[in-house]
Design a protein around this motif. Structure first.
Motif, short mmCIF file in Angstrom:
data_model
loop_
_atom_site.label_atom_id
_atom_site.label_comp_id
_atom_site.label_asym_id
_atom_site.label_seq_id
_atom_site.Cartn_x
_atom_site.Cartn_y
_atom_site.Cartn_z
N THR A 94 0.77 -0.69 -0.30
CA THR A 94 -0.07 0.35 0.14
C THR A 94 1.06 0.84 0.05
OG1 THR A 94 -1.52 -1.05 1.33
CG2 THR A 94 -1.48 1.17 1.41
N VAL A 95 0.83 2.11 -0.98
CA VAL A 95 1.20 3.64 -1.13
C VAL A 95 0.00 4.19 -1.18
CG1 VAL A 95 3.23 4.71 -2.67
CG2 VAL A 95 3.34 2.56 -1.83
N THR A 96 -0.15 5.32 -0.34
CA THR A 96 -0.19 6.71 -0.21
C THR A 96 0.10 8.61 -0.35
OG1 THR A 96 -1.71 5.10 1.94
CG2 THR A 96 -2.22 7.66 1.23
N ALA A 134 2.84 19.92 -4.95
CA ALA A 134 3.82 19.68 -4.48
C ALA A 134 2.80 18.07 -3.31
CB ALA A 134 4.12 20.25 -3.05
N LEU A 135 3.47 16.90 -3.29
CA LEU A 135 3.16 15.36 -2.90
C LEU A 135 4.14 15.49 -1.72
CD1 LEU A 135 4.62 12.84 -4.42
CD2 LEU A 135 3.51 14.05 -6.12
N THR A 136 3.06 13.93 -0.80
CA THR A 136 4.04 13.91 0.22
C THR A 136 3.59 11.77 -0.08
OG1 THR A 136 1.96 14.21 1.51
CG2 THR A 136 3.67 15.60 1.68
N GLY A 137 3.98 10.96 0.45
CA GLY A 137 4.35 9.72 0.90
C GLY A 137 5.00 9.20 -0.67
N LEU A 138 5.92 9.39 -1.46
CA LEU A 138 6.03 9.16 -1.84
C LEU A 138 7.29 8.06 -1.17
CD1 LEU A 138 7.80 11.26 -4.48
CD2 LEU A 138 6.02 9.86 -4.83
N PRO A 139 7.19 6.96 -2.08
CA PRO A 139 8.49 6.30 -0.76
C PRO A 139 9.75 6.14 -1.23
CG PRO A 139 6.93 5.10 -2.66
CD PRO A 139 6.85 6.14 -3.45
N ALA A 295 4.31 9.45 -9.99
CA ALA A 295 3.82 9.69 -9.01
C ALA A 295 2.73 11.32 -9.20
CB ALA A 295 4.08 10.50 -7.58
N ARG A 296 3.03 11.95 -10.39
CA ARG A 296 2.50 13.34 -10.13
C ARG A 296 1.63 13.03 -11.65
NH1 ARG A 296 4.02 17.78 -8.56
NH2 ARG A 296 6.20 18.03 -7.23
N ALA A 297 1.91 12.15 -12.82
CA ALA A 297 0.83 11.31 -13.41
C ALA A 297 -0.07 10.97 -13.11
CB ALA A 297 1.87 11.14 -14.30
N LEU A 298 0.24 10.00 -12.07
CA LEU A 298 -1.54 9.32 -11.55
C LEU A 298 -2.11 10.10 -10.95
CD1 LEU A 298 -2.42 6.80 -10.48
CD2 LEU A 298 -0.99 6.48 -8.60
N ILE A 299 -1.15 11.25 -9.47
CA ILE A 299 -2.00 11.88 -9.47
C ILE A 299 -3.10 12.87 -10.05
CG2 ILE A 299 -2.78 13.95 -7.63
CD1 ILE A 299 -0.51 12.88 -6.39
N ARG A 300 -2.41 13.62 -11.21
CA ARG A 300 -3.70 13.86 -12.64
C ARG A 300 -4.55 13.60 -13.06
NH1 ARG A 300 2.20 16.82 -13.58
NH2 ARG A 300 2.44 14.46 -14.82
#
Length: 577
Positions: A94-96, A134-139, A295-300
Motif C-alpha cells: 500500500t502506497v498512499t 507538491a506531494l507527500t507519501g512517495l516511497p 506519482a504526479r502523473a497518477l495524481i493528475r
C-alpha cells in the motif's frame, strides 16, 4: 463600459461568498463524494486497487482563486491509496500519495427543472489541466526494498542447486531452503544488497552465499560469495532491477570468491557463466513504484477522472413577481477586485456579444445593479400611467387650491456632481400652466433632485428593505410679470409638490416592488436556495443612483441545513479553516 453590460440586471459577489458556497458544496456527498468506489489499475504487470479520497477539513482544506474571466482555480486536497497485494516487497503493498492539487472549473449555465442555473463544472478537464504543486507519501528507494523482493523471488524459484558437467553450485538465502545439501554455512548468511551509482546510473550490488562441489577435472568443495551488479531503472509506475542483464563494464562483472584458497580462483572463473545464467531466473525483480514524475502523473490522471463528471450550482435567479422573469444567467470573473459578476436578462445581442461589466461592488460582499434601460422604462411607464393626458398635450390637475395643466415631465437618473448635487439622484424637470381666475394663465417651469433612500429592517433571521424618495431643493420660474410672483409661486409650489409626490409614489413604489425593495415580496437579488448546497439570504443596505441606473450594495447570509454561517462561526464548526 457598464454596470450591466448588455443585460438588464447584474448581481456581484465577493470571492468570500463564492468560497463559502463551494465549501458547503464539498460537504454534499452527492455533488462531491469524498470516497470513490475502488478503481482497478495495472502497474508493471501488478494489478492494483486505487482508492481516491477528497479531503476538506481543518487540517487539509480546499480553497479557490479566480483564474480568468470564465475559470475558477480550485485547490483540492486529494489522497490516493494504491494497494498492490502481490507486490514482491510487502512494504509496497500500500502506497498512499497525497497532494493539494490545483484544477480549473468553468462557469457554465444549465437548466434545472426548466430554469436556467449558473454554476461551476469540470466536464472539459484533462490530466494536463491539473497542477500538482507538491506531494507527500512517495516511497523511498532503498536497498531494503530490493532485498525483500529478492527474498520473495528466491522462494518462488523451483530450484536453488544447479549442475554443469557434473559440478554443482548451490545458492543460499538464510534458511529459506532447508533441502540443500550441504546446508548453508555457519551463521546462515542471507542474500544482501546495496545501492551504488556508477557512470551516472544506479545499480544494485547483490551478494549471494554459495557452495561449489566440483568433481571434474579435480575435486574441490568450498563455501563462497558471489557479487554482482544489476542496473536499476524506474518509470511507468514501476522500479525494476535488470537481473537478466550483465553490465558491460568490467568493474561491474559478476565475481565469485571461495572461502577455501588454492584453485578456487580457477573454479570461480569456470562457474561464473553458470551463475550468470541462473541469476537471470530471478527476473523480473519489479515493484509498483512512484518516483516523483510517475506519482504526479497518477495524481493528475485520477484527479481529472474524479472531477470530470462533477459540477455544482451557485446561482438560480428567482423572482417573486410573475411579470419579472429572470433568465439567462451569464457569469464573469472580475479579477482586480475578486468579484463574481452574474448578468441576467440579455437585452441586446447574442452570447457572442456578452462582455464583462464594470465592478461596482466596492468593499461590499454583495451588490445588485439595474440597468439604465430598465430604470428609464420603469419611470416612463409610471409617468404614463399617472399622467395619461401628457400624451395628448397636457394632463389636467384640479384641486381646491387651484387648477393646472401639466404639460411635460421628465425624470433622468444622474451622476454625483451633476446639477450641483454631491450624490447621485433622479433629476426631475417639467412645465405646467397654472389657472387663476381673472389673470392670464402663467407658464411655470420647475426642476430639482429626488434622492432614493433604502430603509432597512434587520433581525437575527430576516432582512427587508423599502424604498423611500426624498425630495431635494427645487427651482420654479414663471413667464408673467413680477407683480404676480407672490401669488403664483405658492400655487405653483403646491402643484409642483403634488406632481413630484405623485411621481414619487408611483415610480418609487414600482421600484420598490419590482427591483428588490421588499425582498420577501418581489424580485430577490440572489436565490434563496442553491440546490443541494445552501440557503442564501441577501440584505441590501443602501441604494446608489447614477446615469448607469441603480446600484444596491449589501451583505449576504449563508445557511446550511438551517444553520447560518454566523452560527457555524460562533460554534467553531466552519466548513473550512
Amino acid at each position: 463600459m457598464s454596470n450591466t453590460s448588455n443585460f438588464d440586471y447584474c448581481v456581484q459577489f465577493g470571492i468570500e461568498a463564492v468560497r463559502e458556497v463551494f465549501h458547503l458544496a464539498l460537504k454534499n456527498e452527492d455533488l462531491f463524494p469524498h470516497n470513490l468506489p475502488p478503481l482497478t489499475r495495472d502497474f508493471g504487470g501488478h494489478t492494483a486497487t486505487v482508492r481516491v479520497r477528497l479531503l476538506d477539513d481543518m487540517t487539509d482544506s480546499a480553497d479557490l482563486s479566480f483564474q480568468d474571466e470564465k475559470h475558477i482555480l480550485f485547490d483540492l486536497p486529494i489522497e490516493i491509496a494504491v494497494e498492490t497485494p502481490d507486490a514482491p516487497d510487502p512494504s509496497l503493498a500500500t502506497v498512499t500519495l497525497q497532494s493539494t492539487v490545483r484544477a480549473p472549473g468553468a462557469l457554465a449555465t444549465w437548466p434545472v427543472s426548466g430554469d436556467d442555473q449558473l454554476g461551476l463544472e469540470f466536464s472539459g478537464i484533462t490530466a494536463a489541466d491539473v497542477e500538482v504543486p507538491a506531494l507527500t507519501g512517495l516511497p523511498t528507494l532503498d536497498a531494503a526494498r530490493f532485498v525483500a523482493a529478492l527474498h520473495t523471488k528466491y522462494e518462488t524459484l523451483p530450484s536453488h542447486s544447479f549442475t554443469l558437467g557434473g559440478n554443482t553450485l548451490n545458492i543460499y538465502d538464510g534458511t529459506r531452503d532447508a533441502t540443500l545439501i550441504p546446508g548453508n554455512k555457519a551463521g546462515n548468511p542471507e542474500i544482501t544488497a546495496a545501492l551504488e551509482n556508477h557512470g551516472g546510473k544506479q545499480y544494485l550490488r547483490i551478494t549471494m552465499p554459495l557452495h561449489a562441489n566440483v568433481t571434474v577435472p579435480v575435486t574441490y568443495a568450498s563455501y563462497g560469495t558471489a557479487t554482482l551488479w544489476r542496473e536499476v531503472v524506474t518509470g511507468g509506475g514501476t522500479v525494476r532491477v535488470l537481473m537478466e542483464t550483465e553490465p558491460a563494464d568490467d568493474p561491474l562483472a559478476t565475481t565469485i570468491v571461495f572461502d577455501n584458497g588454492g584453485i578456487g580462483g580457477i573454479i570461480a572463473d569456470q562457474l561464473e557463466p553458470l551463475l550468470i545464467t541462473q541469476i537471470a531466473a530471478f527476473a523480473p525483480v519489479e515493484e509498483p513504484w512512484f518516483d516523483e514524475d510517475s506519482a504526479r502523473a497518477l495524481i493528475r490522471q485520477e484527479t481529472a477522472g474524479y472531477l470530470a463528471p462533477r459540477r455544482f450550482p451557485f446561482y438560480t435567479p428567482q423572482s417573486g413577481d410573475s411579470e419579472v422573469a429572470l433568465e439567462t444567467p451569464v457569469g464573469f470573473l472580475l479579477l482586480a477586485n475578486e468579484t463574481l459578476a452574474i448578468l441576467m436578462n440579455r437585452r441586446t445581442g447574442t452570447a457572442a456579444d456578452d462582455a464583462a461589466p464594470d465592478d461596482f461592488r466596492g468593499t461590499h460582499i454583495l451588490a445588485l445593479a439595474l440597468s439604465r434601460a430598465v430604470l428609464d422604462e420603469t419611470i416612463a411607464d409610471a409617468i404614463a400611467e399617472e399622467f395619461p393626458g401628457l400624451a395628448s398635450g397636457g394632463h389636467r390637475i384640479e384641486t381646491d387650491e387651484g387648477d393646472a395643466t401639466l404639460q411635460s415631465l421628465s425624470v433622468t437618473p444622474s451622476d454625483p456632481g451633476s446639477h450641483d448635487e454631491s450624490e447621485g439622484h433622479l433629476w426631475v424637470s417639467g412645465e405646467a400652466e397654472v389657472h387663476i381666475d381673472c389673470w392670464p394663465d402663467p407658464d411655470v417651469s420647475f426642476d430639482g433632485p429626488i434622492f432614493l433612500r433604502l430603509d432597512v429592517t434587520e433581525t437575527d433571521t430576516e432582512c427587508s428593505a423599502v424604498f423611500r424618495a426624498e425630495m431635494g431643493e427645487f427651482d420654479a420660474g414663471q413667464s408673467c410679470c413680477d407683480v404676480f410672483v407672490d401669488l403664483i409661486i405658492p400655487i405653483v409650489g403646491w402643484i409642483m409638490l403634488g406632481v413630484i409626490e405623485s411621481m414619487i409614489d408611483r415610480v418609487g413604489g414600482e421600484l420598490a416592488e419590482e427591483f428588490a425593495g421588499a425582498q420577501e415580496r418581489q424580485m430577490q437579488p440572489i436565490p434563496t436556495f442553491v440546490v443541494g448546497v445552501a440557503e442564501l439570504q441577501a440584505c441590501l443596505e443602501s441604494v446608489q443612483t447614477s446615469s448607469q441606473g441603480l446600484v444596491m450594495p449589501g451583505k449576504l447570509r449563508i445557511r446550511r441545513e438551517g444553520t447560518s454561517f454566523e452560527d457555524l462561526l460562533e460554534g467553531g464548526d466552519l466548513p473550512r479553516p
